[in-house]
Design an enzyme around this catalytic site. Structure first.
Site, PDB file in Angstrom:
ATOM      1  N   ASP A  67      21.888  69.341  31.993  1.00  6.53           N
ATOM      2  CA  ASP A  67      20.459  69.529  32.257  1.00  6.53           C
ATOM      3  C   ASP A  67      20.011  68.757  33.495  1.00  6.53           C
ATOM      4  O   ASP A  67      20.756  67.931  34.031  1.00  6.53           O
ATOM      5  CB  ASP A  67      19.630  69.121  31.026  1.00  6.53           C
ATOM      6  N   ASN A 136      14.726  62.710  18.683  1.00  5.39           N
ATOM      7  CA  ASN A 136      14.036  63.784  17.951  1.00  5.39           C
ATOM      8  C   ASN A 136      14.982  64.940  17.606  1.00  5.39           C
ATOM      9  O   ASN A 136      14.534  65.999  17.180  1.00  5.39           O
ATOM     10  CB  ASN A 136      12.826  64.292  18.752  1.00  5.39           C
ATOM     11  N   HIS A 138      17.067  66.476  19.781  1.00  6.32           N
ATOM     12  CA  HIS A 138      17.374  67.428  20.848  1.00  6.32           C
ATOM     13  C   HIS A 138      18.812  67.262  21.351  1.00  6.32           C
ATOM     14  O   HIS A 138      19.404  66.193  21.251  1.00  6.32           O
ATOM     15  CB  HIS A 138      16.347  67.384  21.989  1.00  6.32           C
ATOM     16  N   GLU A 143      14.453  71.047  23.088  1.00 11.05           N
ATOM     17  CA  GLU A 143      13.521  70.265  22.287  1.00 11.05           C
ATOM     18  C   GLU A 143      13.219  70.939  20.950  1.00 11.05           C
ATOM     19  O   GLU A 143      13.297  72.178  20.838  1.00 11.05           O
ATOM     20  CB  GLU A 143      12.206  70.112  23.060  1.00 11.05           C
TER      21      GLU A 143
END
Ligand code: GLP
Length: 245
Positions: A67, A136, A138, A143
């Site tokens: 990414d 979280n 991801h 996400e």
């Protein structure tokens, strides 16, 4: 999903480096998917050390980073490209044409995502994808949400992810770009083998959800359960919630 538990984060990272060294010895032109973040720094350091010691030749690797932030160039200190040059590529002298990145400055970001998918396919797909995990849940920059895109795409970053990446931008979450480009969960699941490194207590909750399921786009890492060959290397802190109901 196979879990391997280590006493310390350092042990887990060193073990991951040994895995990769063994794979590269078997296949020197391995296509390797790579993550950024604090977690893999020790892994890269150990890999560099082994290469310098002559234990492995990394010069024929092909790499694809997961990414990149949108709107930052390769020389921006916050870019993942900069991170990779600093922690890995400059250290091992990998020829530039073998290290593949998403271009955060692309004038046509959507076209850039398509180009990346084509490039991965042109190299025959990713042999081994190394992953971290966000607090979280991801993976890459996929996400949590009510839906996920399958292939490489533009993502809107969640506030907690911008906070987690603030150190790259002078500690100021407001300066972290709102958008990024990321391989999709389908791109990641397309790798022949997946190795995840997760360390620290701030990952314990996400790790437990990933391992226990259910499969949900609210915890993108849970979708890794769909893959037949995933190994998760954990330190004691990241594994600390696995035995709780
Ligand atoms: C970022 C990256 C992820 C990485 C995650 C965890 O958001 N896009 O690929 O796995 O952070 O990073 P850290 O290792 O710093 O906790």
């Amino acid at each position: 999903m196979r879990l391997t538990l280590f006493a310390t984060a350092r042990d887990a990272a060193d073990s991951l480096a040994r895995h990769v060294v063994a794979f590269v010895r078997e296949k020197p032109d391995l296509v390797l998917g790579l993550p950024t973040g604090r977690t893999p720094i020790r892994f890269y350091r150990e890999l560099v050390r082994q290469a310098r010691a002559g234990a492995v030749d990394l010069g024929r690797l092909v790499t694809f980073n997961l990414d990149e932030f949108l709107g930052v160039g390769p020389r921006h200190r916050g870019s993942y490209r900069f991170y990779m040059e600093r922690h890995f590529f400059r250290q091992i002298g990998l020829p530039g044409d073998r290290a593949n990145f998403l271009d955060g400055m692309a004038s046509d970001p959507r076209g850039e995502c398509e180009r990346y998918e084509r490039a991965i396919a042109a190299f025959g797909g990713i042999d081994i994808q190394i992953l971290g995990i966000g607090g979280n849940g991801h993976i890459g920059f996929n996400e949590p949400g009510s839906w996920l895109e399958v292939r490489t795409h533009i993502v809107e970053l969640r506030p907690e992810t911008r906070r987690a990446n603030a150190l790259l931008f002078d500690g100021d979450p407001v300066r972290v770009p709102r958008e990024a480009l990321s391989m999709g969960v389908g791109t990641i699941l397309g790798a022949r083998r997946i190795l995840m490194l997760a360390t620290g207590k701030e990952k314990a909750r996400a790790v437990a959800k990933m391992v226990r399921g259910p499969l949900t786009t609210d915890v993108p890492a849970s979708l890794l359960q769909l893959h037949a060959d995933v190994e998760v290397l954990l330190d004691a802190a990241a594994a600390s919630r696995l035995d709780r109901a």
